[in-house]
Design an enzyme around this catalytic site. Sequence first.
Site, PDB file in Angstrom:
ATOM      1  N   ASP A 196       0.809  -1.206   0.000  1.00 53.11           N
ATOM      2  CA  ASP A 196       0.000   0.000   0.000  1.00 53.11           C
ATOM      3  C   ASP A 196       0.852   1.269   0.000  1.00 53.11           C
ATOM      4  OD1 ASP A 196      -2.926   1.240   0.923  1.00 53.11           O
ATOM      5  OD2 ASP A 196      -1.244   2.263   1.853  1.00 53.11           O
ATOM      6  N   VAL A 244      -5.067   2.451  -0.528  1.00 46.32           N
ATOM      7  CA  VAL A 244      -4.877   1.691  -1.775  1.00 46.32           C
ATOM      8  C   VAL A 244      -5.310   0.245  -1.587  1.00 46.32           C
ATOM      9  CG1 VAL A 244      -3.212   0.907  -3.484  1.00 46.32           C
ATOM     10  CG2 VAL A 244      -3.050   3.226  -2.568  1.00 46.32           C
ATOM     11  N   ASP A 245      -4.899  -0.377  -0.486  1.00 39.39           N
ATOM     12  CA  ASP A 245      -5.335  -1.747  -0.224  1.00 39.39           C
ATOM     13  C   ASP A 245      -6.856  -1.830  -0.170  1.00 39.39           C
ATOM     14  OD1 ASP A 245      -2.945  -3.143  -0.118  1.00 39.39           O
ATOM     15  OD2 ASP A 245      -2.662  -2.842   2.029  1.00 39.39           O
ATOM     16  N   MET A 246      -7.483  -0.858   0.493  1.00 36.33           N
ATOM     17  CA  MET A 246      -8.932  -0.944   0.682  1.00 36.33           C
ATOM     18  C   MET A 246      -9.691  -0.688  -0.614  1.00 36.33           C
ATOM     19  SD  MET A 246      -9.400   0.558   4.533  1.00 36.33           S
ATOM     20  CE  MET A 246     -11.014  -0.182   4.752  1.00 36.33           C
TER      21      MET A 246
END
Length: 369
Positions: free
Chosen positions: A145, A173-175
């Site tokens: 991320d 970004v991950d989410m």
Amino acid sequence: MAPTLPNAGALAGCKVIDLSRVLGGPYCTQILADHGADVLKIEPPGGDETRGWGPPFLGDTASYFIGVNRNKEGMTLDLSQAAGQELLRHLLADADVLVENFKPGTLEKWGLGFEALSQAFPKLIHCRVSGFGSDGPLGGLPGYDACAQAMCGLMSVNGDADGDATRVGLPVVDMVTGLNAAVAILLALNERGRSGLGQFLDITLYDCALSLLHPHAANYFYSGKVPQRSGNAHPNIAPYETLPTASGPIFLAVGNNRQFALLAQVLEAPGLATDPRYAANADRLHNRQALRDELSALLATQDASALADRLLRAGVPAAAVQTVDQALAHPHTQHRGMVLEQGDYKGVGSPIKLSRTPATLRKLPPALT
């Protein structure tokens, strides 16, 4: 997909095999699980590494893991061994979706890549979450991320104008990659209803980070100017930023002339609305500092929460800047069912509200077995 019960979630009957770890994949599969999908989380023998990402812990399990793994069954499996690979194939025989975030090439090495699996299970939807995809200049490299935020320009536009490039304070970004993976799965399930076939879903942190660049990418495309940091201020709108009050900061998000006139009315400062320097948004942007100074003087004696409430009710977007504990304890948070509690478990509820088939808490995060 299996037949569904009348009171089941929207995805009841959808079987998902979840091989993913850490955040993007697990967040995706928790969304599906909240809405009724039958999700089996398969971990390596040592478990998802986020089980140890604490403190804080509940028992032996870190809060990080607990936060994105409810409503799932669990088991461990060593996919590097032939017996583990064979058991996975058995589990996939009646599955609708496979979600994984192995480094590209790993499952292929074990004979479990999309080409092999699609021949054995033509209806299977195979969703891979990776850093950069399998090909291209960065293909096959691991993704993280914070690194995606740095590489894809997010850090460059986040932070104070005279400060350093700054990571967004949550793994955005991950989410958003998890969200896009969930959207892709729903699209593929819908298309499979017509074609009868599964497909490969290639979801990368890199692409998802770039997709977050609005309005900065659009501004760059049409001005040629490299976007810069502006703190809490909006690059295209004013006043649209944090300002001080007597009790703490308030965020004003005044997006049009009508809202600006209403702001002036609530602040009992009619001269703001008639000042030619602030007549339209372009004028307010040009005179941003003067406007900020005038508003700061008007807000100096105000209580942030009380003023934000008056502004909102008048039609002006505004909010007091709250801490995490304040946000979670807010009466509207409770009203919206956004905090789930069962025994020792606490979690953030689903923001996706369906009238007939709402999200439910059916299972607590699985223990490592």
